[in-house]
Design an enzyme around this catalytic site. Structure first.
Site, PDB file in Angstrom:
ATOM      1  N   LYS A   1       0.743  -1.182   0.120  1.00  0.00           N
ATOM      2  CA  LYS A   1      -0.017   0.066   0.040  1.00  0.00           C
ATOM      3  C   LYS A   1       0.880   1.310   0.036  1.00  0.00           C
ATOM      4  CE  LYS A   1      -2.163  -1.805   3.656  1.00  0.00           C
ATOM      5  NZ  LYS A   1      -1.555  -3.060   3.496  1.00  0.00           N
ATOM      6  N   ILE A   2       1.929   1.348   0.858  1.00  0.00           N
ATOM      7  CA  ILE A   2       2.601   2.588   1.150  1.00  0.00           C
ATOM      8  C   ILE A   2       3.575   2.636  -0.187  1.00  0.00           C
ATOM      9  CG2 ILE A   2       4.515   3.649   2.405  1.00  0.00           C
ATOM     10  CD1 ILE A   2       3.212   2.201   4.989  1.00  0.00           C
TER      11      ILE A   2
ATOM     12  N   THR B   1      11.316   4.625   6.118  1.00  0.00           N
ATOM     13  CA  THR B   1      10.196   5.034   6.920  1.00  0.00           C
ATOM     14  C   THR B   1       9.490   3.658   7.499  1.00  0.00           C
ATOM     15  OG1 THR B   1       8.751   4.946   4.912  1.00  0.00           O
ATOM     16  CG2 THR B   1       9.720   7.304   5.734  1.00  0.00           C
ATOM     17  N   SER B   2      10.401   2.470   7.156  1.00  0.00           N
ATOM     18  CA  SER B   2       9.504   1.235   7.191  1.00  0.00           C
ATOM     19  C   SER B   2       9.830   0.665   8.955  1.00  0.00           C
ATOM     20  CB  SER B   2       9.970   0.190   6.386  1.00  0.00           C
ATOM     21  OG  SER B   2       8.913  -0.679   5.776  1.00  0.00           O
ATOM     22  N   ARG B   3      10.943   0.030   8.775  1.00  0.00           N
ATOM     23  CA  ARG B   3      11.412  -0.502  10.254  1.00  0.00           C
ATOM     24  C   ARG B   3      12.950  -0.398  10.326  1.00  0.00           C
ATOM     25  NH1 ARG B   3       6.966   0.280  11.684  1.00  0.00           N
ATOM     26  NH2 ARG B   3       5.508  -1.097  12.571  1.00  0.00           N
TER      27      ARG B   3
ATOM     28  N   ASP C   1      13.227   7.661   9.345  1.00  0.00           N
ATOM     29  CA  ASP C   1      11.934   7.960  10.321  1.00  0.00           C
ATOM     30  C   ASP C   1      12.101   6.778  11.470  1.00  0.00           C
ATOM     31  OD1 ASP C   1       9.636   9.336  11.325  1.00  0.00           O
ATOM     32  OD2 ASP C   1       8.645   7.218  10.507  1.00  0.00           O
TER      33      ASP C   1
ATOM     34  N   GLU D   1      15.764   2.126  18.393  1.00  0.00           N
ATOM     35  CA  GLU D   1      14.701   3.133  18.786  1.00  0.00           C
ATOM     36  C   GLU D   1      13.787   3.071  19.987  1.00  0.00           C
ATOM     37  OE1 GLU D   1      12.068   3.273  14.908  1.00  0.00           O
ATOM     38  OE2 GLU D   1      10.383   2.972  16.283  1.00  0.00           O
TER      39      GLU D   1
ATOM     40  N   HIS E   1       9.981   8.166  14.306  1.00  0.00           N
ATOM     41  CA  HIS E   1       8.770   7.306  13.813  1.00  0.00           C
ATOM     42  C   HIS E   1       7.664   8.360  13.854  1.00  0.00           C
ATOM     43  CE1 HIS E   1       7.855   2.889  13.645  1.00  0.00           C
ATOM     44  NE2 HIS E   1       7.041   3.419  13.053  1.00  0.00           N
ATOM     45  N   GLN E   2       7.763   9.224  12.846  1.00  0.00           N
ATOM     46  CA  GLN E   2       6.495  10.269  12.699  1.00  0.00           C
ATOM     47  C   GLN E   2       5.931  10.197  11.589  1.00  0.00           C
ATOM     48  OE1 GLN E   2       8.748  14.128  13.041  1.00  0.00           O
ATOM     49  NE2 GLN E   2       6.932  14.884  11.910  1.00  0.00           N
ATOM     50  N   ALA E   3       6.234   9.273  10.860  1.00  0.00           N
ATOM     51  CA  ALA E   3       5.540   9.219   9.533  1.00  0.00           C
ATOM     52  C   ALA E   3       3.958   8.979   9.426  1.00  0.00           C
ATOM     53  CB  ALA E   3       6.206   8.244   8.724  1.00  0.00           C
ATOM     54  N   PHE E   4       3.511   8.222  10.434  1.00  0.00           N
ATOM     55  CA  PHE E   4       2.152   7.757  10.601  1.00  0.00           C
ATOM     56  C   PHE E   4       1.349   9.059  11.045  1.00  0.00           C
ATOM     57  CE2 PHE E   4       1.187   7.799  15.062  1.00  0.00           C
ATOM     58  CZ  PHE E   4       2.470   7.923  15.691  1.00  0.00           C
TER      59      PHE E   4
HETATM   60  P1  NAI Z   1       1.914  -3.730   2.815  1.00  0.00           P
HETATM   61  O1  NAI Z   1       1.715  -4.975   3.653  1.00  0.00           O
HETATM   62  O2  NAI Z   1       0.932  -2.965   2.149  1.00  0.00           O
HETATM   63  O3  NAI Z   1       3.179  -4.022   1.956  1.00  0.00           O
HETATM   64  C1  NAI Z   1       4.334  -4.596   2.055  1.00  0.00           C
HETATM   65  C2  NAI Z   1       5.055  -5.185   0.812  1.00  0.00           C
HETATM   66  O4  NAI Z   1       6.098  -5.676   1.283  1.00  0.00           O
HETATM   67  C3  NAI Z   1       4.069  -6.266   0.447  1.00  0.00           C
HETATM   68  O5  NAI Z   1       3.917  -5.869  -1.050  1.00  0.00           O
HETATM   69  C4  NAI Z   1       5.120  -7.398   0.426  1.00  0.00           C
HETATM   70  O6  NAI Z   1       4.680  -8.423  -0.594  1.00  0.00           O
HETATM   71  C5  NAI Z   1       6.367  -6.883   0.440  1.00  0.00           C
HETATM   72  N1  NAI Z   1       7.136  -7.904   1.242  1.00  0.00           N
HETATM   73  C6  NAI Z   1       6.993  -8.845   1.910  1.00  0.00           C
HETATM   74  N2  NAI Z   1       8.189  -9.512   2.060  1.00  0.00           N
HETATM   75  C7  NAI Z   1       9.067  -9.022   1.658  1.00  0.00           C
HETATM   76  C8  NAI Z   1      10.517  -9.335   1.363  1.00  0.00           C
HETATM   77  N3  NAI Z   1      11.105 -10.054   2.131  1.00  0.00           N
HETATM   78  N4  NAI Z   1      11.087  -8.377   0.484  1.00  0.00           N
HETATM   79  C9  NAI Z   1      10.526  -7.329  -0.196  1.00  0.00           C
HETATM   80  N5  NAI Z   1       9.305  -7.186  -0.123  1.00  0.00           N
HETATM   81  C10 NAI Z   1       8.589  -7.883   0.532  1.00  0.00           C
HETATM   82  O7  NAI Z   1       2.274  -2.866   4.116  1.00  0.00           O
HETATM   83  P2  NAI Z   1       2.375  -1.188   3.966  1.00  0.00           P
HETATM   84  O8  NAI Z   1       1.210  -0.824   4.591  1.00  0.00           O
HETATM   85  O9  NAI Z   1       2.682  -0.829   2.562  1.00  0.00           O
HETATM   86  O10 NAI Z   1       3.657  -0.780   5.086  1.00  0.00           O
HETATM   87  C11 NAI Z   1       4.926  -1.219   4.659  1.00  0.00           C
HETATM   88  C12 NAI Z   1       5.882  -1.016   6.075  1.00  0.00           C
HETATM   89  O11 NAI Z   1       5.675   0.399   6.457  1.00  0.00           O
HETATM   90  C13 NAI Z   1       5.150  -1.837   7.293  1.00  0.00           C
HETATM   91  O12 NAI Z   1       5.660  -3.363   7.367  1.00  0.00           O
HETATM   92  C14 NAI Z   1       5.603  -1.042   8.338  1.00  0.00           C
HETATM   93  O13 NAI Z   1       7.064  -1.738   8.902  1.00  0.00           O
HETATM   94  C15 NAI Z   1       5.935   0.356   7.773  1.00  0.00           C
HETATM   95  N6  NAI Z   1       5.054   1.483   8.424  1.00  0.00           N
HETATM   96  C16 NAI Z   1       5.870   2.355   8.918  1.00  0.00           C
HETATM   97  C17 NAI Z   1       5.161   3.675   9.473  1.00  0.00           C
HETATM   98  C18 NAI Z   1       5.547   4.903  10.279  1.00  0.00           C
HETATM   99  O14 NAI Z   1       5.179   5.569  10.845  1.00  0.00           O
HETATM  100  N7  NAI Z   1       6.945   4.861   9.849  1.00  0.00           N
HETATM  101  C19 NAI Z   1       3.521   3.595   9.839  1.00  0.00           C
HETATM  102  C20 NAI Z   1       2.912   2.488   8.910  1.00  0.00           C
HETATM  103  C21 NAI Z   1       3.793   1.379   8.415  1.00  0.00           C
END
Ligand code: NAI
Length: 344
Positions: A153-154, A228-230, A254, A259, A291-294
């Site tokens: 999604k992101i 911005t992921s983990r 982020d 952290e 960790h502010q992106a959300f």
């Molecule tokens: P999502 O589930 O819609 O997309 C994740 C994508 O990663 C999927 O297409 C999946 O197939 C792919 N994936 C899974 N394993 C993989 C691998 N080994 N190598 C490459 N791609 C792989 O998740 P969404 O909503 O897009 O969120 C992504 C990440 O963003 C979350 O997992 C979370 O860690 C992070 N996040 C960070 C926030 C923040 O405030 N900084 C807030 C929300 C999410």
């Protein structure tokens, strides 16, 4: 139903209260993070509500189970901080799969633009009536290549934003989206060819430290890395080395691997004991947000609404909670799509 709300921040309560707790649901707000020591605060509660830096490991789950807790309601999409496998058969786990993917994708874009156009430096200068442009030269995004890891999604929204800038997009995903028209390549090609690399995949055993010294060695000199992921997707020490060697042009972060005990708190006036983080922050080409992106109004509203609905669905008995995370067949996402009822 009493719900112990851990790691509660000033912005959490208003959004949950605005939405209003449904009848029969009472939130008890605690500023503490959920750990083995603080789990006791959940005594008398049927559910705990947790966020990204609450450490819901096996020991914490056993403690909660002994206290009679039946539900762990994550206020986040990512669930790498919960041992979902260990929770299976004991405590149900629900999360908020999407609350505003725009919030995170737009923050990634904001960090990228701030960094490459030196907006953070210009902001500080002009506040002191320093109107010099020296050292502020940036580069155009137009015509550059962005490599996006994780096209969920992101990632997909971030790709749309980058296309708006006229960038070429390379994508990598373990499960490529069919008929997406995206140019999927292997990870090593993405590392080799990208001017900007942005991470949007979850943290798993497989993705931990996907950006390490070997990956950095394969990248273009001057590459900009956006995360911005983990935090643990990047080996922070390797990142620091890459910056010191001038291999990495800029890092926009982020999230940070260590952290949990630092972010979300006011640490000004304290001595930061994490040398790697302190050194990263001291670099002129590193931008860090905690960790502010959300953190947008829309996201907070959606988090509150979905969390309350998740808990209500659980309260309603045998109904399926579509946002339950389960380890029944060992593959959490697969299980979510296949099951027709509760897993246990
Ligand atoms: P999502 O589930 O819609 O997309 C994740 C994508 O990663 C999927 O297409 C999946 O197939 C792919 N994936 C899974 N394993 C993989 C691998 N080994 N190598 C490459 N791609 C792989 O998740 P969404 O909503 O897009 O969120 C992504 C990440 O963003 C979350 O997992 C979370 O860690 C992070 N996040 C960070 C926030 C923040 O405030 N900084 C807030 C929300 C999410």
């Amino acid at each position: 139903m009493k719900i112990a709300f851990f790691d509660a921040k000033a912005y959490d309560k208003p959004s949950f209260e605005l939405f209003g707790a449904p009848k029969g649901m009472e939130f008890k707000y605690y500023e503490d993070k959920l750990t083995e020591d603080t789990a006791e605060l959940a005594r008398g509660c049927e559910a705990v509500c947790v966020f990204v830096n609450d450490n819901v490991n096996a020991a914490v789950i056993d403690r909660l189970y002994a206290l009679g807790v039946k539900l762990i309601a994550l206020r986040s999409a990512g669930y790498n901080n919960v041992d979902v496998e260990h929770a299976f058969g004991k405590i149900h786990v629900v999360h908020v799969p999407a609350y505003s993917p725009y919030s995170v994708a737009e923050h990634a874009a904001a960090l990228l633009l701030t960094s490459i156009r030196r907006i953070h430096k210009a902001y500080n200068r002009t506040r002191e009536f320093n109107f010099s442009l020296s050292g502020l030269t940036g580069f155009d995004l137009h015509g550059k290549t962005v490599g996006v890891v994780g096209t969920g999604k992101i990632g997909r929204i971030f790709i749309d934003i980058c296309r708006g800038f006229g960038m070429s997009v390379l994508a990598y995903d373990k499960f490529p989206a069919k008929d997406s028209g995206l140019n999927y390549v292997e990870l090593d090609e993405l590392f080799r060819e990208s001017d900007v690399i942005s991470l949007h995949c979850p943290l798993t055993d497989e993705t931990r430290h996907m950006i390490n010294s070997e990956a950095i060695a394969a990248m273009k000199r001057g590459v900009v890395i956006v995360n911005t992921s983990r935090g643990a997707l990047i080996d922070a020490e390797a990142l620091l080395e890459g910056i010191k060697e001038r291999k990495i042009g800029a890092a926009c972060l982020d999230v940070y691997e260590e952290e949990a005990d630092i972010f979300f708190e006011d640490r000004s006036g304290h001595i930061l004991s994490d040398d790697v983080l302190a050194r990263l922050i001291s670099m002129p080409n590193v931008i860090l947000t905690s960790h502010q992106a959300f953190l947008t109004e829309e996201a907070l509203r959606n988090i509150a609404e979905t969390t309350v609905n998740n808990i209500s669905a659980f309260l309603e008995g045998d109904g399926v909670c579509e946002n339950e995370l389960c380890y029944h067949c060992g593959k959490i996402e697969h299980c979510k799509k296949q099951r027709l009822g509760r897993c246990f």
